[in-house]
Motif scaffolding. Structure first.
Motif, PDB file in Angstrom:
ATOM      1  N   GLU A  81      38.669  17.936   6.268  1.00  0.00           N
ATOM      2  CA  GLU A  81      39.725  18.480   5.401  1.00  0.00           C
ATOM      3  C   GLU A  81      39.184  18.565   3.974  1.00  0.00           C
ATOM      4  O   GLU A  81      38.566  17.624   3.478  1.00  0.00           O
ATOM      5  N   LEU A  82      39.404  19.715   3.325  1.00  0.00           N
ATOM      6  CA  LEU A  82      38.957  19.863   1.942  1.00  0.00           C
ATOM      7  C   LEU A  82      39.883  19.083   1.025  1.00  0.00           C
ATOM      8  O   LEU A  82      41.090  19.314   0.999  1.00  0.00           O
ATOM      9  N   ARG A  83      39.299  18.166   0.241  1.00  0.00           N
ATOM     10  CA  ARG A  83      40.098  17.272  -0.586  1.00  0.00           C
ATOM     11  C   ARG A  83      40.079  17.628  -2.067  1.00  0.00           C
ATOM     12  O   ARG A  83      41.024  17.376  -2.788  1.00  0.00           O
ATOM     13  N   HIS A  84      38.975  18.173  -2.565  1.00  0.00           N
ATOM     14  CA  HIS A  84      38.917  18.544  -3.975  1.00  0.00           C
ATOM     15  C   HIS A  84      37.982  19.730  -4.160  1.00  0.00           C
ATOM     16  O   HIS A  84      37.351  20.204  -3.219  1.00  0.00           O
ATOM     17  N   ASN A  98      40.993  25.316   4.053  1.00  0.00           N
ATOM     18  CA  ASN A  98      41.740  24.059   3.974  1.00  0.00           C
ATOM     19  C   ASN A  98      41.102  22.992   4.857  1.00  0.00           C
ATOM     20  O   ASN A  98      41.192  21.800   4.569  1.00  0.00           O
ATOM     21  N   ALA A  99      40.483  23.442   5.941  1.00  0.00           N
ATOM     22  CA  ALA A  99      39.844  22.511   6.876  1.00  0.00           C
ATOM     23  C   ALA A  99      38.744  23.231   7.646  1.00  0.00           C
ATOM     24  O   ALA A  99      38.718  24.477   7.692  1.00  0.00           O
ATOM     25  N   VAL A 100      37.854  22.466   8.223  1.00  0.00           N
ATOM     26  CA  VAL A 100      36.749  23.004   9.028  1.00  0.00           C
ATOM     27  C   VAL A 100      36.658  22.207  10.314  1.00  0.00           C
ATOM     28  O   VAL A 100      36.715  20.970  10.292  1.00  0.00           O
ATOM     29  N   ALA A 149      47.720  25.904   7.932  1.00  0.00           N
ATOM     30  CA  ALA A 149      48.164  27.280   7.679  1.00  0.00           C
ATOM     31  C   ALA A 149      47.141  28.304   8.156  1.00  0.00           C
ATOM     32  O   ALA A 149      47.010  29.388   7.568  1.00  0.00           O
ATOM     33  N   ASN A 150      46.407  27.964   9.212  1.00  0.00           N
ATOM     34  CA  ASN A 150      45.393  28.836   9.820  1.00  0.00           C
ATOM     35  C   ASN A 150      44.239  29.169   8.877  1.00  0.00           C
ATOM     36  O   ASN A 150      43.418  30.046   9.185  1.00  0.00           O
TER      37      ASN A 150
END
Length: 338
Positions: A81-84, A98-100, A149-150
């Motif tokens: 998850e992308l945090r910053h 938003n995520a990988v 959110a895809n």
């Protein structure tokens, strides 16, 4: 598919030249993170001895979940998850996910080798979709894509890219188009692209298209072929990014797969080419003898990045490490099915 870890300790990347280079490098590093996670597990490296975390933390990601194989309990995937904002490094922030969800390929170490090789055989037999590892992967994609959110990247290398491609195709058929980065994805076919004689390559491809199209009608019938064409066309809006090294016989056939379709259009045989591109002789044979097959490697559209540089050997041509390098000689091609 063959897989080798060249780096376990994180390598500091150069300042990104452009958005495409940066996104490719980040995606490759996140896949490498999965390789190193599994090596940490195998070598019982924990806490400060573990080497995996810098491969995602350097880009502002947090490890959310591990994906484990239910047969040998190896780590084959990870959800980040992308945090910053350190991902962007001055580049457009709207390109960040938003995520990988990332998947590794084969590790040639005894702890996981037998299970990885078993899955490689399923890839060759068009049966990857029937394996528990793939089911775990696709369930994770279906669960986490809506959570973010895809805006999720699918990434994989070698065997892992086969998993990512098949999962991406499946969710695309439901109308969800995830950005997908496929490094050295296996193409299950004779390596015609490796033949140096261009006329011989073209002749073999034309013969293969004629045989494949004929078998498709003979095995499946005209109504099924028509339905298959509609499904293939519906999938054409999904355009995964394929990263191909022309010296890698496992993936280089994708170059010929897409270029030959253009050639068939040019010589007035586009209908045959488009039909052949949706089927494989191996898959049709399995269908003919009553066995289920799902050739994951047949896709309608792609953004292809080809590494034209020389490679010392196959392992270098197939390695994940090449894709975060900043001095690659690359060729970019776009293919859209219509």
């Amino acid at each position: 598919m063959a897989g080798v870890i060249f780096y376990e300790r994180f390598v500091v990347l150069e300042q990104p030249r452009d958005d495409h280079h940066h996104r490719r490098s980040v995606a490759a590093c996140l896949v490498q993170g999965v390789y190193v996670l599994e090596r940490d597990r195998q070598l019982n490296r924990m806490d400060t001895d573990a080497l995996a975390a810098p491969w995602w933390e350097s880009f502002g990601f947090k490890l959310v979940q591990l994906l484990l194989d239910d047969t040998d309990f190896s780590i084959f995937g990870a959800i980040y998850e992308l945090r910053h904002s350190s991902f962007s490094q001055g580049l457009p922030s709207q390109t960040a996910p938003n995520a990988v969800i990332a998947f590794r390929g084969t590790i040639t170490k005894s702890d996981s080798l037998s299970r990885d090789l078993e899955l490689d055989l399923h890839v060759i037999r068009h049966g990857l979709h029937q394996t528990s590892r793939f089911q775990t992967a696709v369930e994770a994609v279906r669960k986490f894509a809506p959570v973010y959110a895809n805006n999720v990247w699918l990434c994989g290398h070698s065997l892992g890219s086969a998993i990512a491609m098949l999962a991406g195709k499946g969710i695309a058929e439901q109308g969800v188009l995830l950005e997908t980065f496929l490094f050295n994805p296996p193409y299950v076919s004779a390596p015609i692209e490796r033949i140096k004689d261009r006329k011989l390559r073209t002749g073999l491809r034309i013969a293969n298209s004629l045989i494949t199209a004929g078998l498709a009608f003979a095995v499946k019938g005209s109504s099924h072929v028509s339905t298959s064409n509609e499904l293939f066309c519906a999938l054409s809006s999904w355009t995964p990014c394929l990263f191909i090294n022309r010296a890698d016989h496992i993936c280089s056939e994708y170059i010929g797969y897409f270029e030959h379709r253009k050639h068939m259009d040019a010589i007035g045989a586009g209908k045959i080419g488009r039909l052949a591109t949706q089927h494989s002789i191996g898959g049709l044979f399995l269908n003919a003898v009553g066995l289920e097959s799902q050739p994951f490697h047949l896709i309608p559209s792609a953004n292809m990045c080809i590494n034209l540089g020389s490679a010392a050997d196959f392992m270098q041509a197939h390695g994940i490490h090449q894709w975060w390098s900043s001095d690659l000689q690359l060729q970019f091609n776009q293919y859209r099915f219509s």
